[in-house]
Design a protein around this motif. Structure first.
Motif, PDB file in Angstrom:
ATOM      1  N   MET A  32      87.413  93.303  19.411  1.00 57.97           N
ATOM      2  CA  MET A  32      88.207  93.164  20.632  1.00 57.97           C
ATOM      3  C   MET A  32      88.895  91.803  20.763  1.00 57.97           C
ATOM      4  SD  MET A  32      89.498  94.805  23.065  1.00 57.97           S
ATOM      5  CE  MET A  32      88.609  96.311  22.970  1.00 57.97           C
ATOM      6  N   PRO A  33      88.279  90.667  20.413  1.00 60.09           N
ATOM      7  CA  PRO A  33      89.016  89.400  20.494  1.00 60.09           C
ATOM      8  C   PRO A  33      90.262  89.384  19.601  1.00 60.09           C
ATOM      9  CG  PRO A  33      86.674  88.956  20.310  1.00 60.09           C
ATOM     10  CD  PRO A  33      86.859  90.428  20.096  1.00 60.09           C
ATOM     11  N   VAL A  34      90.176  89.997  18.434  1.00 61.98           N
ATOM     12  CA  VAL A  34      91.336  90.072  17.537  1.00 61.98           C
ATOM     13  C   VAL A  34      92.416  90.960  18.155  1.00 61.98           C
ATOM     14  CG1 VAL A  34      92.132  90.829  15.272  1.00 61.98           C
ATOM     15  CG2 VAL A  34      89.943  89.662  15.489  1.00 61.98           C
ATOM     16  N   ILE A  35      92.015  92.066  18.723  1.00 60.96           N
ATOM     17  CA  ILE A  35      92.966  92.984  19.347  1.00 60.96           C
ATOM     18  C   ILE A  35      93.684  92.302  20.505  1.00 60.96           C
ATOM     19  CG2 ILE A  35      93.163  95.135  20.667  1.00 60.96           C
ATOM     20  CD1 ILE A  35      90.734  96.145  18.955  1.00 60.96           C
ATOM     21  N   LEU A  36      92.933  91.607  21.360  1.00 63.47           N
ATOM     22  CA  LEU A  36      93.538  90.932  22.502  1.00 63.47           C
ATOM     23  C   LEU A  36      94.463  89.797  22.067  1.00 63.47           C
ATOM     24  CD1 LEU A  36      90.477  90.859  24.924  1.00 63.47           C
ATOM     25  CD2 LEU A  36      92.472  92.362  25.002  1.00 63.47           C
ATOM     26  N   ALA A  37      94.083  89.071  21.019  1.00 65.35           N
ATOM     27  CA  ALA A  37      94.935  88.000  20.508  1.00 65.35           C
ATOM     28  C   ALA A  37      96.226  88.572  19.928  1.00 65.35           C
ATOM     29  CB  ALA A  37      94.184  87.183  19.462  1.00 65.35           C
ATOM     30  N   ASP A  38      96.130  89.705  19.249  1.00 64.73           N
ATOM     31  CA  ASP A  38      97.332  90.347  18.710  1.00 64.73           C
ATOM     32  C   ASP A  38      98.252  90.843  19.827  1.00 64.73           C
ATOM     33  OD1 ASP A  38      96.665  89.864  16.096  1.00 64.73           O
ATOM     34  OD2 ASP A  38      95.840  91.870  15.724  1.00 64.73           O
ATOM     35  N   VAL A  39      97.667  91.357  20.902  1.00 65.89           N
ATOM     36  CA  VAL A  39      98.458  91.800  22.053  1.00 65.89           C
ATOM     37  C   VAL A  39      99.186  90.606  22.675  1.00 65.89           C
ATOM     38  CG1 VAL A  39      98.296  92.723  24.405  1.00 65.89           C
ATOM     39  CG2 VAL A  39      97.077  93.844  22.543  1.00 65.89           C
ATOM     40  N   GLU A  40      98.491  89.483  22.785  1.00 67.73           N
ATOM     41  CA  GLU A  40      99.114  88.277  23.325  1.00 67.73           C
ATOM     42  C   GLU A  40     100.286  87.821  22.439  1.00 67.73           C
ATOM     43  OE1 GLU A  40      97.920  83.663  24.350  1.00 67.73           O
ATOM     44  OE2 GLU A  40      96.337  85.148  24.046  1.00 67.73           O
ATOM     45  N   LEU A  41     100.100  87.896  21.128  1.00 67.78           N
ATOM     46  CA  LEU A  41     101.178  87.529  20.210  1.00 67.78           C
ATOM     47  C   LEU A  41     102.365  88.488  20.346  1.00 67.78           C
ATOM     48  CD1 LEU A  41     102.283  85.801  17.911  1.00 67.78           C
ATOM     49  CD2 LEU A  41     100.994  87.233  16.312  1.00 67.78           C
ATOM     50  N   LEU A  42     102.085  89.773  20.448  1.00 65.46           N
ATOM     51  CA  LEU A  42     103.159  90.744  20.648  1.00 65.46           C
ATOM     52  C   LEU A  42     103.897  90.504  21.958  1.00 65.46           C
ATOM     53  CD1 LEU A  42     101.546  94.045  19.380  1.00 65.46           C
ATOM     54  CD2 LEU A  42     103.513  92.877  18.422  1.00 65.46           C
ATOM     55  N   ALA A  44     104.291  87.658  23.436  1.00 67.64           N
ATOM     56  CA  ALA A  44     105.126  86.474  23.248  1.00 67.64           C
ATOM     57  C   ALA A  44     106.403  86.828  22.484  1.00 67.64           C
ATOM     58  CB  ALA A  44     104.337  85.394  22.513  1.00 67.64           C
ATOM     59  N   HIS A  45     106.302  87.706  21.511  1.00 64.73           N
ATOM     60  CA  HIS A  45     107.488  88.117  20.758  1.00 64.73           C
ATOM     61  C   HIS A  45     108.393  89.026  21.594  1.00 64.73           C
ATOM     62  CE1 HIS A  45     106.955  86.401  16.794  1.00 64.73           C
ATOM     63  NE2 HIS A  45     105.669  86.727  16.828  1.00 64.73           N
ATOM     64  N   ILE A  46     107.814  89.903  22.384  1.00 61.80           N
ATOM     65  CA  ILE A  46     108.599  90.832  23.191  1.00 61.80           C
ATOM     66  C   ILE A  46     109.470  90.080  24.199  1.00 61.80           C
ATOM     67  CG2 ILE A  46     108.400  92.580  25.023  1.00 61.80           C
ATOM     68  CD1 ILE A  46     106.028  93.736  23.374  1.00 61.80           C
ATOM     69  N   VAL A  47     108.942  88.995  24.739  1.00 59.60           N
ATOM     70  CA  VAL A  47     109.704  88.208  25.708  1.00 59.60           C
ATOM     71  C   VAL A  47     111.014  87.713  25.103  1.00 59.60           C
ATOM     72  CG1 VAL A  47     109.671  86.017  26.974  1.00 59.60           C
ATOM     73  CG2 VAL A  47     107.712  87.536  27.077  1.00 59.60           C
ATOM     74  N   THR A  48     111.007  87.436  23.813  1.00 57.22           N
ATOM     75  CA  THR A  48     112.188  86.845  23.179  1.00 57.22           C
ATOM     76  C   THR A  48     113.098  87.872  22.499  1.00 57.22           C
ATOM     77  OG1 THR A  48     110.999  86.472  21.104  1.00 57.22           O
ATOM     78  CG2 THR A  48     110.914  84.716  22.751  1.00 57.22           C
ATOM     79  N   LEU A  49     112.863  89.152  22.683  1.00 56.16           N
ATOM     80  CA  LEU A  49     113.671  90.161  21.999  1.00 56.16           C
ATOM     81  C   LEU A  49     115.133  90.163  22.436  1.00 56.16           C
ATOM     82  CD1 LEU A  49     111.357  93.283  21.742  1.00 56.16           C
ATOM     83  CD2 LEU A  49     112.152  91.816  19.909  1.00 56.16           C
ATOM     84  N   ASP A  50     115.374  89.982  23.713  1.00 57.06           N
ATOM     85  CA  ASP A  50     116.738  90.113  24.209  1.00 57.06           C
ATOM     86  C   ASP A  50     117.419  88.778  24.492  1.00 57.06           C
ATOM     87  OD1 ASP A  50     115.159  89.458  26.325  1.00 57.06           O
ATOM     88  OD2 ASP A  50     116.091  90.857  27.732  1.00 57.06           O
ATOM     89  N   ALA A  64     100.070  81.567  20.374  1.00 58.84           N
ATOM     90  CA  ALA A  64      99.521  82.921  20.246  1.00 58.84           C
ATOM     91  C   ALA A  64      99.211  83.241  18.785  1.00 58.84           C
ATOM     92  CB  ALA A  64     100.506  83.938  20.820  1.00 58.84           C
ATOM     93  N   ARG A  65     100.064  82.778  17.866  1.00 60.01           N
ATOM     94  CA  ARG A  65      99.816  83.006  16.439  1.00 60.01           C
ATOM     95  C   ARG A  65      98.542  82.286  15.996  1.00 60.01           C
ATOM     96  NH1 ARG A  65     104.793  81.555  14.009  1.00 60.01           N
ATOM     97  NH2 ARG A  65     105.515  83.636  14.540  1.00 60.01           N
ATOM     98  N   ARG A  66      98.348  81.050  16.485  1.00 63.80           N
ATOM     99  CA  ARG A  66      97.124  80.307  16.135  1.00 63.80           C
ATOM    100  C   ARG A  66      95.879  80.991  16.699  1.00 63.80           C
ATOM    101  NH1 ARG A  66     100.334  75.610  17.266  1.00 63.80           N
ATOM    102  NH2 ARG A  66      99.422  75.557  19.347  1.00 63.80           N
TER     103      ARG A  66
END
Length: 89
Positions: A32-42, A44-50, A64-66
């Motif tokens: 679960m910590p890995v899953i939540l960290a990956d969601v946080e990274l996603l 962060a990336h989604i915010v910058t899509l547009d 978030a990547r760290r």
């Protein structure tokens, strides 16, 4: 004439015997910590899509990547220690 038949697997896909086992639930809980960290990274990336990422966005993505990498390292170290009892070489 074509007969329409139900697919048995689709009908019983949610039967009681198909529930996850306790071992599978424990594995998900460990990851679960890995899953939540990956969601946080996603996120962060989604915010910058547009838009073009700002310096603040870049810092958020790096942070978030760290965190995602640190969560993966922690999981690997925990599972490696558990799978090699006795300090096998």
């Amino acid at each position: 004439m074509n007969h329409i038949v139900t697919v048995q697997d689709a009908v019983t896909a949610f039967a009681d015997f198909m529930e996850p086992t306790n071992a599978e639930l424990d594995a998900i809980e460990q990851e679960m910590p890995v899953i939540l960290a990956d969601v946080e990274l996603l996120d962060a990336h989604i915010v910058t899509l547009d838009r073009t990422p700002t310096e603040l966005d870049n810092r958020r993505i790096r942070r978030a990547r760290r965190r995602a990498l640190a969560a993966r390292v922690t999981l690997v170290n925990r599972t490696a220690g558990a799978s090699l009892p006795g300090g096998a070489a």
